[in-house]
Enzyme design. Structure first.
Site, PDB file in Angstrom:
ATOM      1  N   ASN A 393       0.823  -1.207   0.000  1.00 63.43           N
ATOM      2  CA  ASN A 393       0.000   0.000   0.000  1.00 63.43           C
ATOM      3  C   ASN A 393       0.859   1.260   0.000  1.00 63.43           C
ATOM      4  O   ASN A 393       1.054   1.874  -1.040  1.00 63.43           O
ATOM      5  CB  ASN A 393      -0.954  -0.003   1.205  1.00 63.43           C
ATOM      6  CG  ASN A 393      -2.171   0.887   0.975  1.00 63.43           C
ATOM      7  OD1 ASN A 393      -2.078   1.931   0.345  1.00 63.43           O
ATOM      8  ND2 ASN A 393      -3.313   0.476   1.483  1.00 63.43           N
ATOM      9  N   ASP A 394       1.392   1.624   1.150  1.00 57.95           N
ATOM     10  CA  ASP A 394       2.135   2.888   1.255  1.00 57.95           C
ATOM     11  C   ASP A 394       3.332   2.942   0.309  1.00 57.95           C
ATOM     12  O   ASP A 394       3.675   4.013  -0.194  1.00 57.95           O
ATOM     13  CB  ASP A 394       2.618   3.085   2.698  1.00 57.95           C
ATOM     14  CG  ASP A 394       1.464   3.148   3.687  1.00 57.95           C
ATOM     15  OD1 ASP A 394       0.437   3.756   3.339  1.00 57.95           O
ATOM     16  OD2 ASP A 394       1.584   2.598   4.791  1.00 57.95           O
ATOM     17  N   ILE A 395       3.969   1.791   0.057  1.00 56.37           N
ATOM     18  CA  ILE A 395       5.189   1.786  -0.766  1.00 56.37           C
ATOM     19  C   ILE A 395       4.897   1.964  -2.252  1.00 56.37           C
ATOM     20  O   ILE A 395       5.824   2.067  -3.058  1.00 56.37           O
ATOM     21  CB  ILE A 395       5.977   0.483  -0.557  1.00 56.37           C
ATOM     22  CG1 ILE A 395       5.145  -0.734  -0.969  1.00 56.37           C
ATOM     23  CG2 ILE A 395       6.441   0.360   0.876  1.00 56.37           C
ATOM     24  CD1 ILE A 395       5.923  -2.034  -0.960  1.00 56.37           C
ATOM     25  N   ALA A 434       0.300   3.556   7.298  1.00 56.10           N
ATOM     26  CA  ALA A 434       0.570   4.957   7.608  1.00 56.10           C
ATOM     27  C   ALA A 434      -0.706   5.765   7.773  1.00 56.10           C
ATOM     28  O   ALA A 434      -0.656   6.944   8.125  1.00 56.10           O
ATOM     29  CB  ALA A 434       1.435   5.583   6.507  1.00 56.10           C
TER      30      ALA A 434
END
Length: 469
Positions: A393-395, A434
């Site tokens: 997700n965040d990456i 996050a």
């Protein structure tokens, strides 16, 4: 056993630990690295047990037996997804051990050869103080990190006004307590110093958000090493010095590498100052429910990937939770047998600890040469037919490059949005660790495949085997 022989054996154990670190630097040699580490620890323990200073073995054997049983049970039952919080818990125990050893030396200094009661050598007092402070900070900080990873404590940054000033005041107070302790040697000063250090450890980790937790784990690993080295000085144990310095230095280097990978400052990590205001995450995620998404299915993904020339798979924590790595490898093997070039892209902080995804893929016997790091594969997304994102997700969030209000702004990401087609496998459209909504979900070339990652991969395998493409 003579001091000369024990020193030599400790040196051999130290060399084994160095070889262990060298082996663990690569997935291909990690098994050998683990074996070196085991050999080094066996040599170290046996050498210590055979030294003349050991008068009774009953308590030691009892401790080894209890610890061994607990360790064996944990090793059997622990899930790969829980490894980050397990590492944090182990770090806390190393820190606590350092505090206990320092306390034992304070109350019985003659047993450690550092002087008499209330007449301890000044150098030993400084060493004890440093070991205690670092150990206590490691213990309480690791407990907070464990709580965040386990979901007991909110993963969002917990900040309050004047936090950095309080941390600075506590740090200066610890320096003053060290000076006072070396002159007066009062036991009460030692315990006040321990209490302040425990509080500082909590305050350093609380403001750090979930997205940055992998770096925190690495830094706490470094702290535990320096705590062990400090106690090595107190005990006059060369092996503890070597081992502590190795762990401390390697943890610090890894933290620096990860900070570069996340565009963070190493000094902010040490000071606990790179947690992000929770309101930023909330504002960055606003209005996500109003954005349109394109929903797809495993059958559609199988058809597209079966007819692609090249596919890049991006694994994330969701893959780990679903234990989908074996089904994913089977899917990749089928695609490769049909002439599709399949590779895996690994972000430096994919999952919740360094190397998490690499270990999972190695467990599924994914070839090492098809697993590439961000710097080696990021430029290839623009010429890729299909990017298959599974649980990450965040990456992969483009907001890291465009949204200055985002908590992850400035963090290098995998440029999956540049692929011709993106299939994003996820349970729901919820934000990542996050707490930030992923802009990639709403791109024109993104197809969301909602569902359990393992089930989706199994359906993909069935479709590919059945000629669904």
């Amino acid at each position: 056993m003579t001091p000369t022989i024990s020193t030599f054996l400790y040196l051999v154990a130290g060399i084994c630990f160095i070889m262990a670190l060298r082996g663990l630097s690569s997935a291909a040699t990690s098994r050998a690295g683990n074996l070196y580490g085991i050999c080094g620890m066996v040599i170290a323990i046996l050498t210590t047990l055979l030294t003349p200073a050991i008068a009774k073995y009953s308590g030691i054997i009892g401790g080894i037996a209890i610890g061994g049983v607990i360790g064996a049970i944990i090793a059997k039952k622990i899930q790969m997804t829980a490894l980050p919080q397990l590492v944090a818990a182990f770090h806390s125990l190393v820190g606590l051990a350092a505090v206990f050893v320092a306390a034992a030396a304070l109350y019985n200094p003659s047993a450690f050869g550092i002087g008499a009661l209330n007449a301890i050598h000044t150098a030993s007092l400084v060493e004890m103080s440093l070991g205690t402070i670092i150990g206590a900070i490691t213990f309480s900080g690791s407990v907070v990190a464990f709580g965040k990873l386990q979901g007991i404590i909110a993963g969002k940054p917990l900040v309050f006004k004047g936090q950095h000033l309080i941390n600075a005041a506590l740090g200066l107070g610890l320096i003053a307590l060290i000076v006072l302790f070396t002159f007066q040697q009062h036991h009460s000063i030692f315990w006040i110093m321990t209490a302040v250090s425990l509080l500082l450890g909590v305050l350093l980790i609380l403001p750090i958000g979930g997205a940055d937790m992998p770096v925190v784990i690495s830094m706490l690993n470094s702290y535990s090493g320096w705590a062990a080295a400090g106690i090595g000085f107190t005990l006059g144990n060369h092996l503890l010095l070597i081992t502590g310095a190795l762990v401390g230095a390697s943890g610090a280097i890894l933290s620096y590498i990860m900070c570069k990978g996340m565009n963070r400052s190493i000094f902010n990590v040490i000071l606990g100052g790179f947690g992000t205001d929770a309101s930023s995450a909330a504002s960055a995620s606003a209005d996500a429910s109003d954005k349109p998404v394109k929903l797809s299915s495993a059958e559609d993904a199988a058809y597209m990937m079966g007819n692609a020339r090249n596919v890049i798979i991006v694994p994330g924590y969701g893959m780990a939770v679903a234990q989908a790595q074996h089904s994913l490898r089977e899917m990749a093997d089928i695609l490769a047998s049909q002439g599709v070039k399949v590779r895996y892209a690994i972000h430096p902080v994919a999952g919740r600890m360094p190397g998490h995804m690499n270990v999972l893929l190695a467990e599924a016997n994914v070839p090492y040469d098809s697993v590439l790091e961000l710097d080696d594969i990021n430029s290839d997304f623009g010429s890729t037919d299909v990017a298959f994102v599974i649980g990450a997700n965040d990456i992969t969030n483009p907001a890291a490059k465009t949204n200055t209000a985002s908590p992850i702004y400035g963090m290098p990401i995998l440029d999956v949005e540049k692929a011709q087609t993106v299939f994003f496998v996820k349970r729901s459209l919820a934000s990542g660790y996050a707490g930030v909504d992923n802009e990639l979900f709403y791109r024109d070339n993104t197809m969301m495949v909602l569902g359990d990652a393992k089930k989706v991969c199994e359906d993909l395998v069935k479709s590919l085997k059945g000629g669904g493409h």
